[in-house]
Design a protein around this motif. Structure first.
Motif, PDB file in Angstrom:
ATOM      1  N   PRO A 113      -0.809  22.694   4.385  1.00 47.36           N
ATOM      2  CA  PRO A 113      -0.362  23.792   3.535  1.00 47.36           C
ATOM      3  C   PRO A 113      -1.056  23.789   2.166  1.00 47.36           C
ATOM      4  O   PRO A 113      -1.153  22.750   1.514  1.00 47.36           O
ATOM      5  CB  PRO A 113       1.136  23.535   3.388  1.00 47.36           C
ATOM      6  CG  PRO A 113       1.510  22.746   4.596  1.00 47.36           C
ATOM      7  CD  PRO A 113       0.314  21.902   4.907  1.00 47.36           C
ATOM      8  N   THR A 132       4.546  27.710   7.609  1.00 52.95           N
ATOM      9  CA  THR A 132       4.168  26.546   6.818  1.00 52.95           C
ATOM     10  C   THR A 132       2.742  26.107   7.111  1.00 52.95           C
ATOM     11  O   THR A 132       2.022  25.662   6.213  1.00 52.95           O
ATOM     12  CB  THR A 132       5.134  25.384   7.107  1.00 52.95           C
ATOM     13  OG1 THR A 132       6.475  25.851   6.965  1.00 52.95           O
ATOM     14  CG2 THR A 132       4.896  24.224   6.161  1.00 52.95           C
ATOM     15  N   TYR A 133       2.310  26.231   8.360  1.00 53.78           N
ATOM     16  CA  TYR A 133       0.998  25.704   8.746  1.00 53.78           C
ATOM     17  C   TYR A 133       0.014  26.841   9.000  1.00 53.78           C
ATOM     18  O   TYR A 133      -0.779  26.797   9.933  1.00 53.78           O
ATOM     19  CB  TYR A 133       1.165  24.787   9.959  1.00 53.78           C
ATOM     20  CG  TYR A 133       2.205  23.744   9.647  1.00 53.78           C
ATOM     21  CD1 TYR A 133       1.920  22.695   8.784  1.00 53.78           C
ATOM     22  CD2 TYR A 133       3.513  23.881  10.106  1.00 53.78           C
ATOM     23  CE1 TYR A 133       2.897  21.785   8.424  1.00 53.78           C
ATOM     24  CE2 TYR A 133       4.491  22.976   9.747  1.00 53.78           C
ATOM     25  CZ  TYR A 133       4.174  21.931   8.906  1.00 53.78           C
ATOM     26  OH  TYR A 133       5.146  21.034   8.536  1.00 53.78           O
ATOM     27  N   CYS A 281       3.481  18.052   5.983  1.00 51.85           N
ATOM     28  CA  CYS A 281       3.868  18.996   4.933  1.00 51.85           C
ATOM     29  C   CYS A 281       4.105  18.267   3.620  1.00 51.85           C
ATOM     30  O   CYS A 281       3.661  18.720   2.553  1.00 51.85           O
ATOM     31  CB  CYS A 281       5.117  19.760   5.352  1.00 51.85           C
ATOM     32  SG  CYS A 281       5.669  20.987   4.149  1.00 51.85           S
ATOM     33  N   SER A 328       7.925  18.584  -0.290  1.00 56.86           N
ATOM     34  CA  SER A 328       8.082  19.679   0.678  1.00 56.86           C
ATOM     35  C   SER A 328       9.196  20.639   0.273  1.00 56.86           C
ATOM     36  O   SER A 328       9.210  21.795   0.719  1.00 56.86           O
ATOM     37  CB  SER A 328       8.343  19.118   2.077  1.00 56.86           C
ATOM     38  OG  SER A 328       9.495  18.295   2.082  1.00 56.86           O
ATOM     39  N   TYR A 331       7.937  23.849  -1.178  1.00 57.89           N
ATOM     40  CA  TYR A 331       7.078  24.723  -0.373  1.00 57.89           C
ATOM     41  C   TYR A 331       7.493  26.184  -0.464  1.00 57.89           C
ATOM     42  O   TYR A 331       6.653  27.072  -0.669  1.00 57.89           O
ATOM     43  CB  TYR A 331       7.076  24.281   1.094  1.00 57.89           C
ATOM     44  CG  TYR A 331       6.421  25.318   1.981  1.00 57.89           C
ATOM     45  CD1 TYR A 331       5.036  25.400   2.084  1.00 57.89           C
ATOM     46  CD2 TYR A 331       7.193  26.264   2.671  1.00 57.89           C
ATOM     47  CE1 TYR A 331       4.430  26.383   2.846  1.00 57.89           C
ATOM     48  CE2 TYR A 331       6.591  27.244   3.443  1.00 57.89           C
ATOM     49  CZ  TYR A 331       5.210  27.299   3.531  1.00 57.89           C
ATOM     50  OH  TYR A 331       4.624  28.290   4.270  1.00 57.89           O
ATOM     51  N   ARG A 332       8.763  26.476  -0.292  1.00 57.97           N
ATOM     52  CA  ARG A 332       9.219  27.861  -0.234  1.00 57.97           C
ATOM     53  C   ARG A 332       8.914  28.645  -1.513  1.00 57.97           C
ATOM     54  O   ARG A 332       8.379  29.760  -1.440  1.00 57.97           O
ATOM     55  CB  ARG A 332      10.713  27.910   0.113  1.00 57.97           C
ATOM     56  CG  ARG A 332      11.018  27.419   1.519  1.00 57.97           C
ATOM     57  CD  ARG A 332      12.516  27.383   1.779  1.00 57.97           C
ATOM     58  NE  ARG A 332      12.803  26.763   3.059  1.00 57.97           N
ATOM     59  CZ  ARG A 332      12.894  27.416   4.204  1.00 57.97           C
ATOM     60  NH1 ARG A 332      12.702  28.723   4.219  1.00 57.97           N
ATOM     61  NH2 ARG A 332      13.166  26.783   5.336  1.00 57.97           N
ATOM     62  N   ALA A 335       5.159  29.252  -1.609  1.00 60.74           N
ATOM     63  CA  ALA A 335       4.694  30.230  -0.622  1.00 60.74           C
ATOM     64  C   ALA A 335       4.990  31.653  -1.085  1.00 60.74           C
ATOM     65  O   ALA A 335       4.155  32.555  -0.938  1.00 60.74           O
ATOM     66  CB  ALA A 335       5.349  29.956   0.726  1.00 60.74           C
TER      67      ALA A 335
END
Length: 352
Positions: A113, A132-133, A281, A328, A331-332, A335
């Motif tokens: 990511p 995610t990927y 991740c 991780s 991440y949200r 993104a």
């Protein structure tokens, strides 16, 4: 039999568990349903590929394809370390015993990511639902497309096929996989939380989580000229799964028995190590995501709109940088920020 919900005029019908007849064979019925779903369209080994991670879901799709179409190609994102070695052994056994075709793999750690050369870090148009990927999937699908693949089969829908109803979880004690409300939500986001269940869409034939997974896979695949197919995510197969007694669904027993009856080893049927991308991740977010989020925070679109709390995010970034853990969880927000930054600004939109 399917039971209507209180709003049966709006919601799709779903099945409840039944009592099996003495001569019932759920494994064979399940296998026949998958073969029927696959054979509903003209396919050849030249233009088909199956995403075979080695997990239960993708293995079911791969076995049904081998029995219906023949030695189709396989592909996967692969893990590293001891888990990756186990994944390699399991995939190798499945490919050999099912007599599947050539294999293509992409090490997910090489395209984690927010990899610096990926679309999200480069500011190219992306969506927060790309997955995610997304970087690794883009690489895999690009190679499959270049190799002449047209149809890509997935294992999407397998989790929901073996879904436990709330009352069943109360009996078994199996926990729900709930994601807690993050501390970095801003005031505008928190104001919406009490209304998160307001005016929900009616229940669909497939579970909402299946539809979301299909949207993620489908969009990425179709960008590369591939048409995704997911036999486990079809209404008839889902209804069959819902109608099975809990013992057949819990722990994906139905799928494990399918592999066991086909003669696969214990490592394939019940792998001792859990295979997922969580460690990948975490490592990618620590190496690539955290610096990118720290760089974007002073001009964050989400914080300006009150959707994220900048002070809390700064604190979380500092904690992650110090401890090396919890990356991780960021991440949200990263993104979503990347997706918003990839949108064209009004000045950049050409005049009609």
């Amino acid at each position: 039999m399917p039971q209507p919900s209180p709003k049966s005029g709006q919601n799709a019908l779903h099945s409840r568990p039944r009592i099996l007849l003495a001569d019932a064979d759920p494994v064979e019925t399940f296998s026949a349903l998958l073969r029927s779903e696959i054979s509903a369209r003209p396919l050849s080994t030249d233009d088909c590929v199956v995403e075979l991670s080695g997990g239960m879901d993708s293995s079911m799709t791969a076995l049904a394809l081998a029995e219906t179409v023949g030695p189709v190609r396989t592909a996967a994102l692969t893990l590293g370390g001891s888990v990756g070695e186990q994944q390699h052994r399991r995939r190798k056994e499945i490919v050999a015993r099912a007599r599947l075709g050539p294999d293509l793999t992409v090490p997910v750690a090489e395209f984690g990511p927010f990899h610096p050369t990926g679309p999200r870090a480069s500011g190219l148009p992306t969506s927060p639902t790309d997955g995610t990927y997304a970087e690794a999937m883009n690489e895999l699908y690009s190679r499959l497309s270049a190799a002449g693949a047209r149809w890509v089969f997935t294992g999407v829908g397998g989790d929901e096929l073996c879904f436990q109803r709330p009352e069943e979880r109360a009996l078994t004690g199996d926990p729900w996989n709930l994601h807690p409300v993050p501390d970095h939500l801003g005031p505008r986001a928190r104001d919406t939380l009490p209304h998160i269940a307001d005016d929900l869409a009616p229940a669909s034939v497939l579970h909402a989580s299946t539809l979301l997974a299909l949207a993620v896979h489908s969009a990425t695949a179709m960008r590369h000229g591939l048409w995704p197919l997911s036999p486990l995510a079809t209404p008839l197969v889902l209804r069959f799964g819902e109608s099975l007694p809990l013992a057949w669904r819990r722990g994906k027993q139905l799928m494990r028995l399918r592999l066991e009856q086909a003669g696969y080893s214990r490592e394939v049927v019940c792998p001792p190590l859990r295979e997922n991308f969580a460690a990948t991740c975490e490592a990618a977010m620590l190496q690539n995501g955290l610096p990118l989020l720290s760089q974007w925070l002073p001009t964050s679109i989400l914080t300006r709109q009150g959707l994220l709390d900048p002070a809390e995010l700064i604190s979380e970034c500092a904690t992650v940088a110090t401890t090396g853990r919890g990356a991780s969880e960021l991440y949200r927000p990263l993104a979503m920020e990347a997706a918003l930054r990839s949108l064209p600004t009004p000045a950049a939109v050409p005049a009609p």
